[in-house]
Each structure stands twice: as C-alpha cells, then as structure tokens.
Design an enzyme around this catalytic site. Structure first.
Site, PDB file in Angstrom:
ATOM      1  N   ASP A  13       0.704  -0.954   0.082  1.00  0.00           N
ATOM      2  CA  ASP A  13       0.208   0.235  -0.043  1.00  0.00           C
ATOM      3  C   ASP A  13       0.676   0.837   0.362  1.00  0.00           C
ATOM      4  O   ASP A  13       1.537   1.539   0.725  1.00  0.00           O
ATOM      5  CB  ASP A  13      -1.271   0.081   1.126  1.00  0.00           C
ATOM      6  CG  ASP A  13      -2.115   1.117   1.314  1.00  0.00           C
ATOM      7  OD1 ASP A  13      -2.306   1.092   0.432  1.00  0.00           O
ATOM      8  OD2 ASP A  13      -1.704   1.831   2.088  1.00  0.00           O
ATOM      9  N   GLU A  19       1.050  -0.458  -4.738  1.00  0.00           N
ATOM     10  CA  GLU A  19       0.243   0.447  -5.390  1.00  0.00           C
ATOM     11  C   GLU A  19       0.927   1.890  -6.074  1.00  0.00           C
ATOM     12  O   GLU A  19       1.893   1.533  -4.320  1.00  0.00           O
ATOM     13  CB  GLU A  19      -1.094   0.312  -4.293  1.00  0.00           C
ATOM     14  CG  GLU A  19      -2.536   2.206  -4.312  1.00  0.00           C
ATOM     15  CD  GLU A  19      -2.559   2.469  -3.292  1.00  0.00           C
ATOM     16  OE1 GLU A  19      -3.469   2.654  -3.407  1.00  0.00           O
ATOM     17  OE2 GLU A  19      -1.201   2.495  -1.994  1.00  0.00           O
TER      18      GLU A  19
END
Length: 517
Positions: free
Chosen positions: A200, A240
C-alpha cells in the site's frame, strides 16, 4: 520477476468485512469467505487479494492497522485464515494480502512505545517535530477531511507526521529497524501460506517527512525482494503506486516488484470515455510501454476508494468531472469521484464495453468483488463508503450477505436499480445476458489468447477515432468508446468470438468485439 507472475487469469479483490457473513453478526468473515471461493474460482480468477484483515478500528477500511501480525477477531482466527489459504490453494487460487508500510494506527504497539519517548529507538520508527514544519508538496492525502499533515501528541509533547488521517502516523522506512520489522512481518505471513503482497502507498512511503532524506525506492524494493525471496523464491510483490510511468520505472525496471497497480492508464481510460475518443488511451499505452512492461501492470477501472484522477491535468480532470459527475456530492478530495463503476458509466452498454476493455488491455486485470455483477453504490453513504457495497448473492433482504442486521448494507442495496432483487449472483449465473456471464466469457478469452505473456499492439483507426483496436496475444479486439456507430473495415467479414453491437463492418454505440487474430 516471480515465476508466479504474470497470471493467465486475473486478480480478484475482496473486502472480507463486506463479502460473506457466516455467523449473522453483520460483518463478513473468513469462514464466510471460504464458503464462496467456488464463485471466485469459477470467474477465472487466479489471484485473490484480501484487503486488510488485521486488527483495526476500520476508520480507514482497515488501513489504520493496530497489529500487523494478527487477524481482526471480527473476521475470525488464525486457524480460520489457514483454512482459507488451504481452500484457495486447492482451487488453484493464490493469495496476496496488504503489506502496509506507510503508516500504522496510533493504537499500534510501536506508536504506543514511541510516544513515551520520541527520541528513543522506538520513537525513530516515526517522524517527529517540536513544531509543524511546512514543505511544498507535503499536503494531506484527504484534502477537506484533514487540514494538516501534523498532529500533536500530548503524551509525547511533540508533533508527528501523517500524510493520511491524523490517527495514522507515518512510519520512517528509512530506519533499518523499521525495514527489518516489515521484513519479519512479511515472512510471518509467508510462513502462514500467503503467496504475495500488495504494498500500500508504495512510493509515498519512501519519503519519511519534511527535512528527512527519502529512501531510494529502487534500493528499498530491491532489498525487500532479496530478503523475502530467501524465504519464498516465488513471492509476488505488487506495488500500489499512483505515479507517472517514468516514476514507476524505478521499481519495475529490474523487477524489484512484479507489478504496479496502474493509475495512469486508469486515468487515461476515463478521459477517453469522457471524450468518446480512443486517443488518450492509445497515448497512455505508448508511454507505459516505454517504462513498464505490460506483464508488470495491474489494470483496473474502479477500486473501492475514490476514482482518483490525480494523473490528469486540471483541464482534463474537469472534462471527466463534467462527463461523469452529477453534482458536488459526487466529488471528493478535489481530485476524484466517489461513485461506483456501474453507476458512473450511466449507459449499461458503456459499462459492459468497459468491462470487456479491461480484459483486453495489455496487463493483468484487477476486478473488485461485486464488479462482475455490475453492483451499484450509495451516494448517501459518507466519503469513500459510497462505493463499498456488501456482496450481493441472492434476491433476499440482505442479499445473502448476512442473516442478521448489518450497518454495512447500504440503503441503495435494498431498493433501487442495483438492489439485491435486480443484481445478484444467483440470478445472473443463469442469465446469458448478465454481467456475470460476460465476465466469465472475457476472462476465458483472455486466458486462451495467452495475453499474459504476449505483446499487445494498440491502434487507432483513422476513419473510426472512437475505436481502440488491440492485437492481444491470439485475439484482435475492437472497443468503441463513443456513443455513435463506427465503421471498422479492418475486421470486415471476420467471425467474432464474442461481440455486442457488431454487424460485420460496423460497431454500434459502445460496441465491442473479440476476434481470433
């Protein structure tokens, strides 16, 4: 690149809390998820991505992690997790979970130790200051909800840095002790059977805070790859990274990560749809091809956050807002739209075409739970929760998601165009015209074409500028992004494998066709 990547199938993202509740408490859980894995495998998915499953107050959908090493008790136990892993592997599904390296919650044991003495070793896990330090470009991710990237901690009597919410203090990944802890955590989950990680906020995490020397992204992910490969040679890392292609190159050029969740192509897709022209998508594909090979791109149309259009210029972003926004309540953070995929498309034909296009694009498709059905959203829900419905299994009061009452069930799911009665797995499974059946068909075509490893050649047709033509593996695909018919002589007389609104030489509004090339 890991031998497990790229897949012939696609990645299916699941928010466990919203997928299937097994015990009637109103929250989805791991035992419930396990009972629905045949549905996932039957779609043609090859990877399951589980959104955060860790203990958390879920103020940021679980990314406000309290403990990296455990399972939230609402979801079940570690034994339940082990059972899900085994059940996935028996069905040929690999599993990735989130590796949250950018921040923790303020309840995490690291932060509880750090706030006692910010100058201690534990304190150096985070970024502290005696007073807020402003720096150009250092702004809250959630503009309008957060006014500053600094929060005062009364116990520490100091300020800590947070790009996300104030309850999510940023980790200092330039600290070798933090790096070692993240490696230890990742290896722990590998030992538990996980096959890979979605990292993330992979690039924002590299900047420790104002005045701090940022981590070198290429070096960081090269070290991470090396350390994790010692434990699991075929571990997959998907980052990401909401960044332009040339920045993505820093972590894909030498296979530090296997894939990036690609926002630049996503942004270009919406600009192309807003204009009804293929050119923005064609240009973006060319730029990406020079920086990130297709097998390292994880493509999506909508995730379960906002539609983040930060890669577009202000003028381009306004074009998309004008085309897809119904009013000021649709906009969020000054950069995106909070509506779900199917409602955003308006015209069902445009939605079905965009679903087909996702599987035709060079790269690996990412589909979030429920999108295979064409689920709706609920603009009355706060913030990003508008696009986070529970899964719709059958035409029942709570759609088969739970036998009890749930605060997670959106009002629009009980009544409206996309409610449980109209959109659900049970009914769509036997309807040849359904979105679910279309998803299965395009997933099968993509896999048979060998699209994961073969080059793709996009073209714009001079006489049909709304049409994107793609030679993908063993298929030629045509997708009309416009609402007017388009003559396509290049496929004249060819027999399509799958099509909608194709008559042998013309694609109707939002028509598409797959041919054997």
């Amino acid at each position: 690149m890991s031998s497990a990547w790229p897949p012939e199938g696609f990645v299916y993202g699941i928010d466990v809390a919203r997928f299937q509740d097994s015990d009637g408490d109103g929250t989805g859980d791991l035992p419930g998820l396990e009972t629905r894995l045949d549905h996932v495998a039957g779609l043609g998915a090859e990877w399951v991505w589980l959104l955060p499953i860790f203990p958390s107050l879920r103020r940021d959908n679980g990314y406000d992690v309290d403990d990296h090493e455990s399972v939230d008790p609402r979801f079940g136990t570690l034994d339940d997790f082990a059972s899900v892993i085994d059940a996935c592997h028996r069905r040929g599904l690999r599993v990735m979970i989130d590796l949250i390296i950018h921040h923790t919650s303020e309840r995490h044991r690291w932060f509880l130790e750090a706030r006692q003495n910010p100058a201690s070793d534990a304190g150096d896990y985070y970024v502290w200051a005696d007073k807020p330090r402003d720096e150009a470009g250092d702004e809250p991710i959630f503009a309008g909800e957060e006014d500053s990237v600094w929060a005062f901690d009364p116990d520490a009597k100091a300020w800590y840095h947070h790009r996300f919410y104030g309850f999510q203090p940023d980790l200092n990944v330039t600290n070798d002790d933090v790096f070692d802890e993240l490696v230890r955590i990742a290896k722990l989950w590998l030992d538990r059977g996980v096959d890979g990680f979605r990292i993330d906020a992979a690039l924002p995490a590299m900047k420790a805070g104002p005045g701090e020397t940022p981590a070198d992204a290429a070096q960081f992910y090269r070290r991470l790859r090396a350390r994790l490969s010692d434990a699991r040679p075929d571990v997959v890392l998907a980052a990401e990274a909401d960044a332009p292609p040339h920045e993505l190159n820093s972590i894909t050029a030498h296979e530090q990560v296997d894939a990036v969740v690609d926002f630049s192509l996503n942004n270009a897709l919406f600009l192309a749809l807003a204009r009804g022209q293929a050119a923005p998508l064609y240009t973006a594909l060319g730029q990406l091809d020079r920086s990130v090979q297709p097998s390292a791109r994880l493509n999506f149309v909508r995730n379960v956050d906002e539609l983040d259009l930060a890669q577009l210029t202000d003028a381009e972003r306004q074009e998309v807002f004008d085309a897809f926004g119904d009013g000021p309540d649709d906009f969020i953070y000054g950069r995106g739209l909070r509506r779900g995929w199917r409602p955003l498309m308006g015209d069902e034909r445009r939605f079905r075409m965009s679903l087909s296009l996702l599987f035709a694009l060079p790269g690996v498709p990412l589909l979030m739970y429920g999108q295979e059905l064409g689920v709706g959203d609920d603009p009355t829900a706060p913030g990003r929760d508008a696009a986070r419905p529970v899964m719709q299994w059958r035409p029942a009061r709570s759609g088969g998601f739970t036998t009890g009452e749930s605060d997670l069930v959106l009002p629009a799911q009980r009544d409206g165009e996309f409610d449980f009665a109209h959109v659900n797995v049970r009914d769509e499974s036997t309807d040849d015209a359904s979105t679910l059946v279309l998803t299965r068909r395009v997933a099968t075509l993509r896999a048979r074409a060998g699209a994961a490893t073969k080059p793709a050649r996009p073209r714009i047709l001079p006489h049909a500028p709304s049409v994107l033509a793609l030679n993908l593996g063993g298929c030629l695909t045509l997708h009309n992004l416009g609402e007017a018919p388009a003559e396509v002589f290049e496929a004249y007389g060819a027999k399509p494998l799958l099509y909608e609104r194709w008559n042998g030489h013309r694609l109707g509004p939002f028509g598409f066709a797959w041919f054997r090339s």
